[in-house]
Design a protein around this motif. Structure first.
Motif, PDB file in Angstrom:
ATOM      1  N   MET A  74       0.828  -1.193   0.000  1.00 24.61           N
ATOM      2  CA  MET A  74       0.000   0.000   0.000  1.00 24.61           C
ATOM      3  C   MET A  74       0.870   1.253   0.000  1.00 24.61           C
ATOM      4  O   MET A  74       1.926   1.268   0.620  1.00 24.61           O
ATOM      5  N   LEU A  75       0.430   2.262  -0.691  1.00 24.05           N
ATOM      6  CA  LEU A  75       1.134   3.539  -0.724  1.00 24.05           C
ATOM      7  C   LEU A  75       0.520   4.488   0.294  1.00 24.05           C
ATOM      8  O   LEU A  75      -0.657   4.388   0.634  1.00 24.05           O
ATOM      9  N   ASP A  76       1.327   5.409   0.765  1.00 24.76           N
ATOM     10  CA  ASP A  76       0.889   6.403   1.730  1.00 24.76           C
ATOM     11  C   ASP A  76       0.365   7.631   0.982  1.00 24.76           C
ATOM     12  O   ASP A  76       1.135   8.322   0.314  1.00 24.76           O
ATOM     13  N   PRO A  77      -0.928   7.930   1.073  1.00 27.74           N
ATOM     14  CA  PRO A  77      -1.478   9.064   0.327  1.00 27.74           C
ATOM     15  C   PRO A  77      -0.925  10.416   0.792  1.00 27.74           C
ATOM     16  O   PRO A  77      -1.090  11.414   0.106  1.00 27.74           O
ATOM     17  N   LEU A  78      -0.243  10.455   1.935  1.00 25.65           N
ATOM     18  CA  LEU A  78       0.341  11.700   2.418  1.00 25.65           C
ATOM     19  C   LEU A  78       1.804  11.846   1.996  1.00 25.65           C
ATOM     20  O   LEU A  78       2.435  12.850   2.294  1.00 25.65           O
ATOM     21  N   ASN A  79       2.342  10.834   1.300  1.00 30.30           N
ATOM     22  CA  ASN A  79       3.725  10.866   0.844  1.00 30.30           C
ATOM     23  C   ASN A  79       3.756  11.300  -0.619  1.00 30.30           C
ATOM     24  O   ASN A  79       3.354  10.550  -1.505  1.00 30.30           O
ATOM     25  N   ARG A  80       4.235  12.509  -0.873  1.00 30.94           N
ATOM     26  CA  ARG A  80       4.213  13.058  -2.236  1.00 30.94           C
ATOM     27  C   ARG A  80       5.008  12.189  -3.211  1.00 30.94           C
ATOM     28  O   ARG A  80       4.602  12.003  -4.358  1.00 30.94           O
ATOM     29  N   THR A  81       6.141  11.649  -2.781  1.00 28.84           N
ATOM     30  CA  THR A  81       6.952  10.792  -3.654  1.00 28.84           C
ATOM     31  C   THR A  81       6.165   9.562  -4.087  1.00 28.84           C
ATOM     32  O   THR A  81       6.145   9.209  -5.274  1.00 28.84           O
ATOM     33  N   GLU A  82       5.501   8.900  -3.152  1.00 31.78           N
ATOM     34  CA  GLU A  82       4.715   7.709  -3.491  1.00 31.78           C
ATOM     35  C   GLU A  82       3.538   8.047  -4.397  1.00 31.78           C
ATOM     36  O   GLU A  82       3.150   7.249  -5.238  1.00 31.78           O
ATOM     37  N   MET A  83       2.976   9.226  -4.231  1.00 27.24           N
ATOM     38  CA  MET A  83       1.821   9.603  -5.040  1.00 27.24           C
ATOM     39  C   MET A  83       2.198  10.031  -6.454  1.00 27.24           C
ATOM     40  O   MET A  83       1.328  10.236  -7.294  1.00 27.24           O
ATOM     41  N   THR A  84       3.483  10.144  -6.743  1.00 30.32           N
ATOM     42  CA  THR A  84       3.909  10.527  -8.088  1.00 30.32           C
ATOM     43  C   THR A  84       4.711   9.427  -8.777  1.00 30.32           C
ATOM     44  O   THR A  84       5.383   9.678  -9.770  1.00 30.32           O
ATOM     45  N   PHE A  85       4.664   8.192  -8.242  1.00 27.71           N
ATOM     46  CA  PHE A  85       5.319   7.081  -8.932  1.00 27.71           C
ATOM     47  C   PHE A  85       4.764   6.971 -10.342  1.00 27.71           C
ATOM     48  O   PHE A  85       3.565   7.173 -10.572  1.00 27.71           O
ATOM     49  N   PRO A  86       5.589   6.611 -11.313  1.00 27.26           N
ATOM     50  CA  PRO A  86       5.090   6.425 -12.677  1.00 27.26           C
ATOM     51  C   PRO A  86       4.209   5.184 -12.760  1.00 27.26           C
ATOM     52  O   PRO A  86       4.237   4.317 -11.892  1.00 27.26           O
ATOM     53  N   PHE A  87       3.443   5.115 -13.838  1.00 30.42           N
ATOM     54  CA  PHE A  87       2.593   3.947 -14.065  1.00 30.42           C
ATOM     55  C   PHE A  87       3.451   2.703 -14.163  1.00 30.42           C
ATOM     56  O   PHE A  87       4.477   2.697 -14.830  1.00 30.42           O
ATOM     57  N   PHE A  88       3.048   1.634 -13.497  1.00 26.52           N
ATOM     58  CA  PHE A  88       3.787   0.375 -13.493  1.00 26.52           C
ATOM     59  C   PHE A  88       3.398  -0.471 -14.694  1.00 26.52           C
ATOM     60  O   PHE A  88       2.226  -0.730 -14.924  1.00 26.52           O
ATOM     61  N   ASN A  89       4.369  -0.904 -15.466  1.00 24.29           N
ATOM     62  CA  ASN A  89       4.123  -1.751 -16.633  1.00 24.29           C
ATOM     63  C   ASN A  89       4.797  -3.104 -16.416  1.00 24.29           C
ATOM     64  O   ASN A  89       6.009  -3.228 -16.580  1.00 24.29           O
ATOM     65  N   PRO A  90       4.029  -4.136 -16.033  1.00 25.83           N
ATOM     66  CA  PRO A  90       4.633  -5.439 -15.735  1.00 25.83           C
ATOM     67  C   PRO A  90       5.274  -6.105 -16.951  1.00 25.83           C
ATOM     68  O   PRO A  90       6.053  -7.033 -16.800  1.00 25.83           O
ATOM     69  N   SER A  91       4.978  -5.647 -18.146  1.00 32.95           N
ATOM     70  CA  SER A  91       5.581  -6.271 -19.329  1.00 32.95           C
ATOM     71  C   SER A  91       7.045  -5.841 -19.486  1.00 32.95           C
ATOM     72  O   SER A  91       7.783  -6.440 -20.285  1.00 32.95           O
ATOM     73  N   LEU A  92       7.494  -4.852 -18.747  1.00 29.19           N
ATOM     74  CA  LEU A  92       8.865  -4.373 -18.883  1.00 29.19           C
ATOM     75  C   LEU A  92       9.819  -4.979 -17.850  1.00 29.19           C
ATOM     76  O   LEU A  92      11.028  -4.828 -17.981  1.00 29.19           O
ATOM     77  N   GLN A  93       9.292  -5.657 -16.830  1.00 28.74           N
ATOM     78  CA  GLN A  93      10.166  -6.280 -15.834  1.00 28.74           C
ATOM     79  C   GLN A  93       9.433  -7.440 -15.165  1.00 28.74           C
ATOM     80  O   GLN A  93       8.206  -7.437 -15.077  1.00 28.74           O
ATOM     81  N   PRO A  94      10.177  -8.471 -14.700  1.00 30.89           N
ATOM     82  CA  PRO A  94       9.535  -9.606 -14.039  1.00 30.89           C
ATOM     83  C   PRO A  94       8.842  -9.156 -12.751  1.00 30.89           C
ATOM     84  O   PRO A  94       9.411  -8.389 -11.984  1.00 30.89           O
ATOM     85  N   THR A  95       7.625  -9.621 -12.545  1.00 31.47           N
ATOM     86  CA  THR A  95       6.847  -9.195 -11.387  1.00 31.47           C
ATOM     87  C   THR A  95       5.890 -10.296 -10.959  1.00 31.47           C
ATOM     88  O   THR A  95       5.307 -10.966 -11.809  1.00 31.47           O
ATOM     89  N   LEU A  96       5.727 -10.458  -9.668  1.00 32.37           N
ATOM     90  CA  LEU A  96       4.727 -11.369  -9.125  1.00 32.37           C
ATOM     91  C   LEU A  96       3.418 -10.594  -9.028  1.00 32.37           C
ATOM     92  O   LEU A  96       3.333  -9.596  -8.326  1.00 32.37           O
ATOM     93  N   MET A  97       2.426 -11.024  -9.770  1.00 31.48           N
ATOM     94  CA  MET A  97       1.142 -10.325  -9.769  1.00 31.48           C
ATOM     95  C   MET A  97       0.159 -11.045  -8.852  1.00 31.48           C
ATOM     96  O   MET A  97       0.204 -12.264  -8.721  1.00 31.48           O
ATOM     97  N   SER A  98      -0.722 -10.318  -8.239  1.00 29.26           N
ATOM     98  CA  SER A  98      -1.721 -10.851  -7.307  1.00 29.26           C
ATOM     99  C   SER A  98      -1.069 -11.832  -6.335  1.00 29.26           C
ATOM    100  O   SER A  98      -1.344 -13.016  -6.352  1.00 29.26           O
ATOM    101  N   PRO A  99      -0.161 -11.351  -5.458  1.00 28.02           N
ATOM    102  CA  PRO A  99       0.659 -12.218  -4.640  1.00 28.02           C
ATOM    103  C   PRO A  99      -0.081 -13.096  -3.644  1.00 28.02           C
ATOM    104  O   PRO A  99       0.449 -14.107  -3.226  1.00 28.02           O
ATOM    105  N   ALA A 100      -1.272 -12.728  -3.241  1.00 26.05           N
ATOM    106  CA  ALA A 100      -1.963 -13.567  -2.264  1.00 26.05           C
ATOM    107  C   ALA A 100      -2.538 -14.789  -2.919  1.00 26.05           C
ATOM    108  O   ALA A 100      -2.897 -15.738  -2.314  1.00 26.05           O
TER     109      ALA A 100
END
Length: 100
Positions: A74-100
């Motif tokens: 989860m991101l912190d809505p009061l953290n400006r850095t976290e709120m400006t992360f770029p859009f995540f594109n899983p096709s550009l790097q290996p990623t575990l999706m829906s981890p639960a």
């Protein structure tokens, strides 16, 4: 007045919640409270007050259960850095999706 709970702040990677939900009762502070359990694609399980939508607790599997990506928390809505992360594109790097 509609009440609700936003599970993901600045949600840009489709971690919306599934259709499943459970309704139950729990004693909180000595008061019988109607609660809602909700799972989401980000791997979290939430317990909300069914009357107000307020978060009671959230749970995510421990990191030794599965490797988690940076965007799986989860991101912190009061953290400006976290709120400006770029859009995540899983096709550009290996990623575990829906981890639960």
């Amino acid at each position: 007045m509609g009440l609700g709970f936003q599970t993901e702040a600045h949600e840009v990677w489709d971690w919306d919640c599934s259709w499943w939900q459970g309704l139950g009762n729990q004693t909180i502070g000595g008061v019988n409270t109607q609660v809602l359990w909700k799972t989401c694609k980000g791997g979290y399980l939430y317990e909300l007050n069914a009357q107000t939508g307020a978060l009671i607790w959230s749970w995510t599997p421990p990191t030794n259960y599965a490797a988690r990506c940076h965007w799986c928390y989860m991101l912190d809505p009061l953290n400006r850095t976290e709120m400006t992360f770029p859009f995540f594109n899983p096709s550009l790097q290996p990623t575990l999706m829906s981890p639960a």
